[in-house]
Design a protein around this motif. Structure first.
Motif, PDB file in Angstrom:
ATOM      1  N   GLY A  38     -19.947 -43.812   3.886  1.00 29.13           N
ATOM      2  CA  GLY A  38     -19.337 -42.489   4.004  1.00 29.13           C
ATOM      3  C   GLY A  38     -17.826 -42.574   4.134  1.00 29.13           C
ATOM      4  N   LEU A  39     -17.231 -41.493   4.639  1.00 28.03           N
ATOM      5  CA  LEU A  39     -15.782 -41.410   4.792  1.00 28.03           C
ATOM      6  C   LEU A  39     -15.375 -41.573   6.252  1.00 28.03           C
ATOM      7  CD1 LEU A  39     -14.953 -38.329   2.512  1.00 28.03           C
ATOM      8  CD2 LEU A  39     -14.703 -40.753   1.946  1.00 28.03           C
ATOM      9  N   ASN A  40     -14.187 -42.092   6.463  1.00 26.61           N
ATOM     10  CA  ASN A  40     -13.599 -42.184   7.796  1.00 26.61           C
ATOM     11  C   ASN A  40     -12.632 -41.006   7.945  1.00 26.61           C
ATOM     12  OD1 ASN A  40     -12.235 -42.787  10.147  1.00 26.61           O
ATOM     13  ND2 ASN A  40     -12.084 -44.979   9.720  1.00 26.61           N
ATOM     14  N   ILE A  41     -13.150 -39.884   8.412  1.00 26.51           N
ATOM     15  CA  ILE A  41     -12.344 -38.668   8.515  1.00 26.51           C
ATOM     16  C   ILE A  41     -11.222 -38.843   9.536  1.00 26.51           C
ATOM     17  CG2 ILE A  41     -12.381 -36.189   8.976  1.00 26.51           C
ATOM     18  CD1 ILE A  41     -13.850 -37.004   6.445  1.00 26.51           C
ATOM     19  N   HIS A  42     -11.481 -39.612  10.590  1.00 30.13           N
ATOM     20  CA  HIS A  42     -10.439 -39.845  11.589  1.00 30.13           C
ATOM     21  C   HIS A  42      -9.229 -40.535  10.967  1.00 30.13           C
ATOM     22  CE1 HIS A  42     -12.747 -38.503  15.042  1.00 30.13           C
ATOM     23  NE2 HIS A  42     -13.777 -39.233  14.641  1.00 30.13           N
ATOM     24  N   ALA A  43      -9.473 -41.507  10.096  1.00 26.36           N
ATOM     25  CA  ALA A  43      -8.365 -42.207   9.436  1.00 26.36           C
ATOM     26  C   ALA A  43      -7.569 -41.248   8.558  1.00 26.36           C
ATOM     27  CB  ALA A  43      -8.900 -43.374   8.608  1.00 26.36           C
TER      28      ALA A  43
ATOM     29  N   GLY B  61     -14.922 -38.003  -4.315  1.00 18.95           N
ATOM     30  CA  GLY B  61     -15.601 -36.965  -3.552  1.00 18.95           C
ATOM     31  C   GLY B  61     -15.064 -35.602  -3.957  1.00 18.95           C
ATOM     32  N   HIS B  62     -15.486 -34.559  -3.253  1.00 20.01           N
ATOM     33  CA  HIS B  62     -15.079 -33.197  -3.593  1.00 20.01           C
ATOM     34  C   HIS B  62     -14.802 -32.407  -2.313  1.00 20.01           C
ATOM     35  CE1 HIS B  62     -16.329 -33.854  -7.771  1.00 20.01           C
ATOM     36  NE2 HIS B  62     -17.417 -34.429  -7.272  1.00 20.01           N
ATOM     37  N   THR B  63     -13.880 -31.455  -2.414  1.00 11.74           N
ATOM     38  CA  THR B  63     -13.616 -30.562  -1.291  1.00 11.74           C
ATOM     39  C   THR B  63     -13.876 -29.125  -1.724  1.00 11.74           C
ATOM     40  OG1 THR B  63     -11.266 -30.303  -1.846  1.00 11.74           O
ATOM     41  CG2 THR B  63     -11.851 -32.106  -0.352  1.00 11.74           C
ATOM     42  N   PHE B  64     -14.358 -28.326  -0.774  1.00 13.21           N
ATOM     43  CA  PHE B  64     -14.669 -26.927  -1.038  1.00 13.21           C
ATOM     44  C   PHE B  64     -14.147 -26.072   0.111  1.00 13.21           C
ATOM     45  CE2 PHE B  64     -17.945 -29.591  -2.911  1.00 13.21           C
ATOM     46  CZ  PHE B  64     -18.006 -29.131  -4.221  1.00 13.21           C
TER      47      PHE B  64
ATOM     48  N   GLY C   4      -8.890 -15.779  11.292  1.00 14.29           N
ATOM     49  CA  GLY C   4      -8.093 -16.996  11.299  1.00 14.29           C
ATOM     50  C   GLY C   4      -8.870 -18.271  11.062  1.00 14.29           C
ATOM     51  N   ARG C   5     -10.103 -18.174  10.589  1.00 16.50           N
ATOM     52  CA  ARG C   5     -10.921 -19.370  10.380  1.00 16.50           C
ATOM     53  C   ARG C   5     -11.128 -19.627   8.908  1.00 16.50           C
ATOM     54  NH1 ARG C   5     -16.453 -20.425  12.945  1.00 16.50           N
ATOM     55  NH2 ARG C   5     -16.053 -22.347  11.796  1.00 16.50           N
ATOM     56  N   THR C   6     -10.701 -20.767   8.459  1.00 17.97           N
ATOM     57  CA  THR C   6     -11.092 -21.268   7.147  1.00 17.97           C
ATOM     58  C   THR C   6     -11.477 -22.720   7.337  1.00 17.97           C
ATOM     59  OG1 THR C   6      -8.800 -21.832   6.645  1.00 17.97           O
ATOM     60  CG2 THR C   6      -9.611 -19.732   5.808  1.00 17.97           C
ATOM     61  N   ASP C   7     -12.478 -23.143   6.645  1.00 22.63           N
ATOM     62  CA  ASP C   7     -12.966 -24.506   6.781  1.00 22.63           C
ATOM     63  C   ASP C   7     -12.846 -25.240   5.458  1.00 22.63           C
ATOM     64  OD1 ASP C   7     -13.625 -23.911   9.366  1.00 22.63           O
ATOM     65  OD2 ASP C   7     -15.760 -23.636   8.980  1.00 22.63           O
ATOM     66  N   ILE C   8     -12.645 -26.548   5.564  1.00 25.15           N
ATOM     67  CA  ILE C   8     -12.661 -27.421   4.397  1.00 25.15           C
ATOM     68  C   ILE C   8     -13.945 -28.235   4.462  1.00 25.15           C
ATOM     69  CG2 ILE C   8     -11.512 -29.328   3.212  1.00 25.15           C
ATOM     70  CD1 ILE C   8      -8.886 -28.368   4.514  1.00 25.15           C
ATOM     71  N   LEU C   9     -14.786 -28.066   3.471  1.00 21.45           N
ATOM     72  CA  LEU C   9     -16.034 -28.820   3.396  1.00 21.45           C
ATOM     73  C   LEU C   9     -15.833 -29.983   2.431  1.00 21.45           C
ATOM     74  CD1 LEU C   9     -19.083 -29.127   4.036  1.00 21.45           C
ATOM     75  CD2 LEU C   9     -19.522 -27.681   2.033  1.00 21.45           C
ATOM     76  N   ILE C  10     -16.078 -31.186   2.917  1.00 20.21           N
ATOM     77  CA  ILE C  10     -15.944 -32.390   2.098  1.00 20.21           C
ATOM     78  C   ILE C  10     -17.337 -32.907   1.760  1.00 20.21           C
ATOM     79  CG2 ILE C  10     -15.055 -34.751   2.005  1.00 20.21           C
ATOM     80  CD1 ILE C  10     -13.010 -33.920   4.151  1.00 20.21           C
ATOM     81  N   VAL C  11     -17.559 -33.161   0.492  1.00 19.79           N
ATOM     82  CA  VAL C  11     -18.827 -33.739   0.046  1.00 19.79           C
ATOM     83  C   VAL C  11     -18.529 -35.096  -0.580  1.00 19.79           C
ATOM     84  CG1 VAL C  11     -20.828 -33.481  -1.457  1.00 19.79           C
ATOM     85  CG2 VAL C  11     -19.826 -31.461  -0.360  1.00 19.79           C
ATOM     86  N   TYR C  12     -19.126 -36.130   0.002  1.00 20.97           N
ATOM     87  CA  TYR C  12     -18.935 -37.492  -0.511  1.00 20.97           C
ATOM     88  C   TYR C  12     -20.292 -38.181  -0.548  1.00 20.97           C
ATOM     89  CZ  TYR C  12     -17.343 -42.330  -0.897  1.00 20.97           C
ATOM     90  OH  TYR C  12     -17.150 -43.629  -1.312  1.00 20.97           O
ATOM     91  N   LYS C  13     -20.745 -38.484  -1.751  1.00 23.87           N
ATOM     92  CA  LYS C  13     -22.083 -39.049  -1.945  1.00 23.87           C
ATOM     93  C   LYS C  13     -23.102 -38.132  -1.267  1.00 23.87           C
ATOM     94  CE  LYS C  13     -20.438 -43.781  -2.580  1.00 23.87           C
ATOM     95  NZ  LYS C  13     -20.496 -45.192  -2.136  1.00 23.87           N
TER      96      LYS C  13
ATOM     97  N   TYR D  14     -18.872 -33.250   5.444  1.00 20.76           N
ATOM     98  CA  TYR D  14     -17.988 -33.218   6.605  1.00 20.76           C
ATOM     99  C   TYR D  14     -17.296 -31.856   6.642  1.00 20.76           C
ATOM    100  CZ  TYR D  14     -18.530 -38.243   5.762  1.00 20.76           C
ATOM    101  OH  TYR D  14     -19.040 -39.488   5.518  1.00 20.76           O
ATOM    102  N   LEU D  15     -17.177 -31.295   7.835  1.00 17.55           N
ATOM    103  CA  LEU D  15     -16.585 -29.967   7.970  1.00 17.55           C
ATOM    104  C   LEU D  15     -15.329 -30.041   8.836  1.00 17.55           C
ATOM    105  CD1 LEU D  15     -17.280 -27.039   7.064  1.00 17.55           C
ATOM    106  CD2 LEU D  15     -18.154 -26.679   9.377  1.00 17.55           C
ATOM    107  N   ILE D  16     -14.217 -29.541   8.286  1.00 22.34           N
ATOM    108  CA  ILE D  16     -12.952 -29.487   9.017  1.00 22.34           C
ATOM    109  C   ILE D  16     -12.557 -28.025   9.174  1.00 22.34           C
ATOM    110  CG2 ILE D  16     -10.520 -30.143   9.056  1.00 22.34           C
ATOM    111  CD1 ILE D  16     -11.203 -32.484   7.236  1.00 22.34           C
TER     112      ILE D  16
END
Length: 298
Positions: free
Chosen positions: A103-108, A152-155, A163-172, A176-178
């Motif tokens: 997977g991805l290291n979102i912290h990095a 990967g892809h972001t949505f 004031g809420r918008t989220d970035i959804l990351i799809v990798y394999k 992940y939700l930011i």
């Protein structure tokens, strides 16, 4: 992604076009912290309501169809932000540091983004053109660059809540939700994280990331939190956005320009002389002139 970028739907295209005509208002609606009270006598509200972009939802301005919000935010996303050269890439980067297992290291990624903002300061955010959306699109552009490089892809996700918008990351097979927010006070931040935990539960995700832009926090404050909310792990990153104005930034002695170097800089700005001509006229080395040209392009 097909509906957001590829499908030709006359109704959605019309909604997006009308939203573009009132971009400043739409930025405030989609990315601003506070609610906007519905008043049909306000020109922007009347226009957008007449064209079906917004609705009166409990006396507040809202977008009734989530797909409309997603399409508008996607359409407003800058095609080029001019910042990629400042992301801190090196010639031998493989992006392996952003991977963790399969997977991805979102912290990095988020730590890399924090470093980028510290280097670039206010230049990381196009507030002149993007207004309240500048924070979201800055992070979105950064994350999207690295995630796409890793195939990967972001949505865009638009949960309910001002004031809420989220970035959804799809990798394999991983998601992940930011959550992206602008800090106003700790009460609203706490409420936002509780909403994020509920959203994670509805999406069957264990971890969530909350990126909060703040012009009230400084490096002396705690800027990273880990906590458990409703059984979900929430990781909060505070990104400081209070920067000194350029005129107040101290200039290191080694970067101060001599009088002849200042003359060389003025000749560069005129655009009428080659580096060799400037060097001959001022006695400034070609290496120094190359440096002057570089800092003028920042």
């Amino acid at each position: 992604n097909y509906f957001l970028k590829s499908k030709y739907d006359k109704n959605i295209l019309n909604i997006v076009q009308k939203a573009k005509e009132k971009k400043a208002f739409m930025y405030r609606l989609l990315f601003g912290e506070g609610p906007i009270h519905f008043n049909i006598h306000i020109e922007d509200i009347a226009y957008l309501h007449a064209h079906g972009v917004i609705e009166n939802i409990a006396d507040r301005v809202g977008i009734l169809v989530p797909l409309y919000s997603k399409c508008i935010i996607t359409a407003f996303r800058p095609m080029l932000n001019g910042e990629k050269m400042h992301y801190g890439l090196k010639a031998n980067d493989t992006f392996d540091e952003y991977l963790k297992g399969d997977g991805l290291n979102i912290h990095a990624l988020l730590n890399k983004y924090r470093q980028y903002v510290r280097r670039r300061g206010f230049k990381a955010f196009d507030t002149e053109n993007l207004h309240e959306a500048a924070w979201h699109y800055s992070l979105d552009g950064f994350i999207n660059f690295f995630v796409e490089a890793l195939e990967g892809h972001t949505f865009v996700e638009v949960p309910s809540g001002a004031g809420r918008t989220d970035i959804l990351i799809v990798y394999k097979n991983h998601r992940y939700l930011i959550e992206v927010k602008v800090f106003s006070n700790n009460t609203l931040l706490k409420k936002g994280k509780a909403q994020l935990a509920e959203y994670l539960h509805s999406e069957a995700l264990d971890d969530g990331y909350c990126v909060v832009f703040s012009n009230l926090h400084t490096d002396d404050d705690e800027l990273y939190f880990e906590e458990k909310l409703k059984g979900k792990s929430i990781y909060t990153y505070i990104i400081c956005t209070r920067f000194p104005t350029p005129s107040r930034l101290p200039v290191p002695e080694e970067l101060k320009l001599s009088e002849t170097e200042k003359v060389a800089g003025k000749m560069l700005s005129m655009g009428s002389f080659t580096d060799e001509q400037i060097s001959t006229a001022t006695g400034v080395s070609l290496d120094k002139i190359s440096y002057l040209r570089e800092i003028k392009s920042l």
